[in-house]
Design an enzyme around this catalytic site. Structure first.
Site, PDB file in Angstrom:
ATOM      1  N   GLU A 135       9.065   1.857  11.244  1.00  0.00           N
ATOM      2  CA  GLU A 135      10.051   2.867  11.287  1.00  0.00           C
ATOM      3  C   GLU A 135       9.234   4.242  11.318  1.00  0.00           C
ATOM      4  OE1 GLU A 135      11.881   5.989  10.401  1.00  0.00           O
ATOM      5  OE2 GLU A 135      12.178   5.031   8.405  1.00  0.00           O
ATOM      6  N   LYS A 171       0.973  -1.069   0.050  1.00  0.00           N
ATOM      7  CA  LYS A 171      -0.005  -0.203   0.055  1.00  0.00           C
ATOM      8  C   LYS A 171       0.943   1.221  -0.015  1.00  0.00           C
ATOM      9  CE  LYS A 171      -1.970   3.025   1.949  1.00  0.00           C
ATOM     10  NZ  LYS A 171      -1.539   4.594   1.839  1.00  0.00           N
ATOM     11  N   CYS A 211      13.472  11.115   7.282  1.00  0.00           N
ATOM     12  CA  CYS A 211      13.121  10.924   8.806  1.00  0.00           C
ATOM     13  C   CYS A 211      14.612  10.630   9.673  1.00  0.00           C
ATOM     14  CB  CYS A 211      12.548   9.357   8.755  1.00  0.00           C
ATOM     15  SG  CYS A 211      13.750   7.714   8.267  1.00  0.00           S
ATOM     16  N   GLU A 259       8.793  17.126  15.042  1.00  0.00           N
ATOM     17  CA  GLU A 259       9.311  16.694  13.741  1.00  0.00           C
ATOM     18  C   GLU A 259       8.488  17.550  12.693  1.00  0.00           C
ATOM     19  OE1 GLU A 259      10.235  12.985  11.213  1.00  0.00           O
ATOM     20  OE2 GLU A 259       8.372  12.985  11.977  1.00  0.00           O
TER      21      GLU A 259
END
Length: 513
Positions: free
Chosen positions: A273, A198, A307, A405
């Site tokens: 992750e 996906k 990331c 973030e």
């Protein structure tokens, strides 16, 4: 067959300097059991070009019925098909052919990836090469793999047998989508599993290339299946599906928490992750030029949408002012441009929703730190998702731009005095994915690395990673690790087999008189 892999690279048309690839498909469809198909209910969603924010294609919007169909195909290929029962050497040959095909289509892939995601073309080309490397690595690893044997001479032998698990659900993000898809696809199918992928709804274009690549490489029908759609629909259905025993997810931490909760009733294997707010710690004895260059690249490459970005830079006070001055001056020289231009270093952010999020943090940062570079749209880009590389200095650890973030070309710089203070600042977030340490003190570098809360630490280097090493984070940055044998650990069941070589030694119950 209406598929992306049939298209060939060719001249591109230009509109106001912005290139649109030729030979784009009419629509983006699911790929299930060897065929491109529409959604069961016929629904689609818009996919936009991040330079203009105009819709350029429609993608099939997957729901539970489409996921059911894909999982059924993958399950059938696992139970009845040849792939899980092929020798590792046979699977390895297929994976090497996949890598060859990825390399031959690298230019086309980079063109599509750059257009769909806004990544600079030079960086998109690097992702294509890395995707091929991922397949080569796991093609070699499954042949070279050696499992444990434990012997008691004359008494017993115990060995470990690895078995593929079944249907792997792979949910991938929109930053460097094709490469990160390869990072999951390669070990999952190398281990003998079948998969349902996906991809992220913001960047579904390049995922369709996998179908043609896998077909040409000889991957059996049903081993790879692709369902496009939104996370709360297609992704949620995949996570909750009772015949999908493991989920590998890369994305933001909040979504990871939701997946964790939804997968728990089914006791699925999870590898996640998640987000990061990684520190780059620069001590006064570091090579200043190398540290500036590396930390510039570490937060502004991939448009800051990475990331592992070192988005918090902690600098020892002895040369803090000099570092900030040099860093700000260099950030102002970072080239913002159209994604297809080879000189571009920062392109367009992926989507207007994400652009608004990043810009909200830029405005917030103006109240929390000292703006020394950027702070808005770059000159000459009045539309599209363009953000000037933005640098805030003197940022306190309580600031939201220090703690949260942002996932864009925005960096916070904070001074420290002592090594102990630097460690406290580095660990003062909920995240723990990566850390970067710049110092010429050998003892300090190793001691600091072992003390920092991060799944990965780079000493005097920037994000150069050996594929054999584990990838993952701690705290809110993830659950589990992949990479090398850790990937095979996740995508296989490890079965212990015990063999008796001597007399059977066990108590006898119910023994006759």
């Amino acid at each position: 067959m209406n598929s992306l892999e049939t298209q060939t690279a060719g001249p591109v048309t230009e509109t106001a300097g912005h290139r649109v690839p030729t030979d784009l498909p009419q629509s983006i469809r699911h790929y299930i059991d060897g065929e491109f198909v529409d959604s069961t209910d016929g629904e689609t969603f818009d996919v936009i070009d991040p330079v203009t924010n105009a819709t350029y294609i429609q993608a099939a919007s997957g729901k539970a019925a489409d996921v059911d169909r894909a999982v059924a195909a993958a399950r059938r290929a696992f139970v009845e098909g040849p792939w899980p029962r092929m020798l590792p050497r046979e699977r390895s040959r297929v994976l090497h052919r996949i890598a060859d095909l990825v390399e031959t289509r690298g230019d086309r892939l980079a063109e599509l990836e750059s257009f769909d995601s806004g990544l600079p073309i030079t960086q998109a080309l690097g992702q294509a090469r890395r995707a091929a490397e991922n397949f080569r690595f796991f093609a070699d690893l499954i042949v070279a793999q050696a499992d444990d044997v434990y012997k008691v001479p004359g008494r017993q032998v115990n060995y470990v047998n690895r078995k593929p698990i079944g249907v792997a659900g792979l949910i991938t993000p929109w930053n460097t989508p094709f490469m990160l898809e390869s990072w999951k696809l390669a070990p999952a199918i190398a281990a003998g599993n079948t998969v349902v992928l996906k991809p992220a709804e913001f960047t579904p274009l390049s995922a369709g290339l996998w179908a043609g690549i896998f077909e040409e490489a000889g991957l059996p029908q049903g081993v790879f299946n692709l369902v496009n759609g939104f996370g709360e629909q297609a992704g949620d259905a995949l996570v909750k599906h009772p015949e999908v025993p493991l989920i590998s997810f890369t994305g933001e931490s909040a979504t990871g928490q939701l997946i964790f909760a939804n997968a728990a009733p089914h006791l699925k294997g999870l590898s996640m992750e998640l987000g990061g707010k990684s520190p780059a710690i620069v001590f006064a004895d570091a090579d200043l030029e190398a540290a500036v260059n590396a930390t510039i690249f570490g937060v502004f490459s991939l448009n800051g949408e990475r990331c592992t970005a070192g988005s918090r830079i902690l600098v020892q006070r002895e040369f803090y002012d000099e570092f900030v001055e040099r860093y700000a001056a260099q950030a102002k020289r970072v080239k913002v441009g159209l994604p297809h231009e080879k000189s571009t270093e920062v392109g367009a952010l992926v989507h207007p929703e994400h652009y608004e999020k990043v810009m909200s943090y830029v405005e917030l940062g103006k109240t929390e730190g000292r703006l020394v570079a950027g702070g808005g749209r770059p000159e000459g880009f009045e539309s599209g998702n363009f953000v000037a590389p933005t640098v805030f200095a003197d940022v306190p650890p309580t600031a939201r731009i220090f703690q949260e973030e942002i996932f864009g070309p925005v960096v916070a710089i904070t001074p420290f005095d002592t090594e102990e203070e630097a460690l406290a600042l580095a660990n003062d977030t909920r995240y723990g994915l990566a850390a970067y340490v710049w110092t010429n003190d050998l003892k300090r570098s190793h001691n600091f690395a072992q003390a920092v809360d991060a799944g990965m630490v780079w000493l005097n280097s920037n994000n150069v990673r050996d594929l054999r090493t584990p990838f993952g984070g701690v705290k809110a940055s993830g659950l589990g690790h992949e990479g090398g044998y850790r990937s095979l650990d996740f995508y296989t069941d490890q079965q212990a087999v015990h063999i008796n070589l001597g007399e059977v030694h066990n108590p006898v119950f119910g023994k006759a008189d």
